[in-house]
Each structure stands twice: as C-alpha cells, then as structure tokens.
Design a protein around this motif. Structure first.
Motif, mmCIF file in Angstrom:
data_model
loop_
_atom_site.group_PDB
_atom_site.id
_atom_site.type_symbol
_atom_site.label_atom_id
_atom_site.label_comp_id
_atom_site.label_asym_id
_atom_site.label_seq_id
_atom_site.Cartn_x
_atom_site.Cartn_y
_atom_site.Cartn_z
ATOM 1 N N UNK A 1 6.330 18.448 11.918
ATOM 2 C CA UNK A 1 5.862 16.938 12.560
ATOM 3 C C UNK A 1 6.954 17.253 13.877
ATOM 4 N N UNK A 2 7.614 17.944 13.982
ATOM 5 C CA UNK A 2 8.656 18.526 15.016
ATOM 6 C C UNK A 2 8.669 20.224 14.922
ATOM 7 N N UNK A 3 7.731 20.534 16.124
ATOM 8 C CA UNK A 3 8.271 21.774 15.021
ATOM 9 C C UNK A 3 8.864 22.519 16.732
ATOM 10 N N UNK A 4 9.134 21.660 17.782
ATOM 11 C CA UNK A 4 10.037 21.972 19.441
ATOM 12 C C UNK A 4 11.054 21.450 19.288
ATOM 13 N N UNK A 5 11.741 21.018 18.059
ATOM 14 C CA UNK A 5 12.645 20.415 17.932
ATOM 15 C C UNK A 5 13.597 20.553 18.021
ATOM 16 N N UNK A 6 14.036 22.065 18.302
ATOM 17 C CA UNK A 6 15.305 23.178 18.244
ATOM 18 C C UNK A 6 15.925 22.426 19.354
ATOM 19 N N UNK A 7 14.194 23.204 20.653
ATOM 20 C CA UNK A 7 14.197 22.800 22.328
ATOM 21 C C UNK A 7 14.791 21.651 22.708
ATOM 22 N N UNK A 8 14.146 20.437 22.276
ATOM 23 C CA UNK A 8 13.950 19.269 22.613
ATOM 24 C C UNK A 8 15.868 18.641 22.213
ATOM 25 N N UNK A 9 16.656 18.971 21.122
ATOM 26 C CA UNK A 9 17.470 18.674 21.201
ATOM 27 C C UNK A 9 18.494 19.211 22.135
ATOM 28 N N UNK A 10 18.219 20.456 21.585
ATOM 29 C CA UNK A 10 19.493 21.690 22.842
ATOM 30 C C UNK A 10 18.895 21.337 24.149
ATOM 31 N N UNK A 11 18.016 20.548 25.083
ATOM 32 C CA UNK A 11 17.767 20.317 25.936
ATOM 33 C C UNK A 11 18.756 19.621 26.653
ATOM 34 N N UNK A 12 18.357 18.526 25.656
ATOM 35 C CA UNK A 12 18.886 17.071 26.363
ATOM 36 C C UNK A 12 20.584 17.314 25.891
ATOM 37 N N UNK A 13 21.178 17.690 24.360
ATOM 38 C CA UNK A 13 22.410 17.930 24.415
ATOM 39 C C UNK A 13 23.148 18.989 25.513
ATOM 40 N N UNK A 14 22.553 19.648 26.666
ATOM 41 C CA UNK A 14 23.139 20.370 27.358
ATOM 42 C C UNK A 14 23.191 19.140 28.211
#
Length: 83
Positions: free
Chosen positions: A53-66
């Motif tokens: 359902x969210x194949x790019x969760x790692x990219x969204x999460x890590x980008x946001x946190x950074x």
C-alpha cells in the motif's frame, strides 16, 4: 508523540529558543510514510517500512525526518528558514 514529550518537535525547539513549531501534514502524506496506517501501534512499528500500500514509505519517511532535523538544527543555530 505526546505534547509534553521532550522529543516532540515543539518542545525541542521551544526549550532551546523559546519558539515552538507544529507540523501539519495531509493524510495522504502521512499514509505514504507508513507501511500500515491503520492505527497508532501499527504506525509506530511501520514508520518508513515499505509495503504494498505504500511502496515508497522509506523514501517519504527518511526525507521528511531529514528535512525536519535540518530545519531544527538551522533554527537552533539562528539561521533563517531560507539559508
């Protein structure tokens, strides 16, 4: 995070500078950052974990946190938001 949690972004910036920040994100953005958005417990364990359902969760999460960490650091250093 609870409003009184020392790690909460509002409290982190307020403690050091006297000014707080609150982030508001759309539901779609928040859903994109978690492998399972169905409840608080699921979000805690799937933050930044890709799923069907969210194949790019790692990219969204890590980008946001950074981006948030960089903004906090710049704020604490007294740098403007457009530095």
């Amino acid at each position: 995070m609870n409003g009184d949690d020392p790690a909460n972004i509002v409290n982190r910036t307020r403690t050091r500078t006297g000014a707080g920040a609150q982030l508001e994100g759309s539901t779609a953005l928040r859903e994109a950052m978690f492998g399972d958005f169905s409840g608080a417990a699921k979000r805690r364990t799937t933050a930044g974990v890709p799923s069907t359902g969210s194949p790019y969760a790692d990219r969204f999460w890590n980008g946001f946190v950074s981006a948030v960490r960089e903004a906090i650091m710049n704020h604490e250093l007294g740098l403007g938001s457009l530095q």
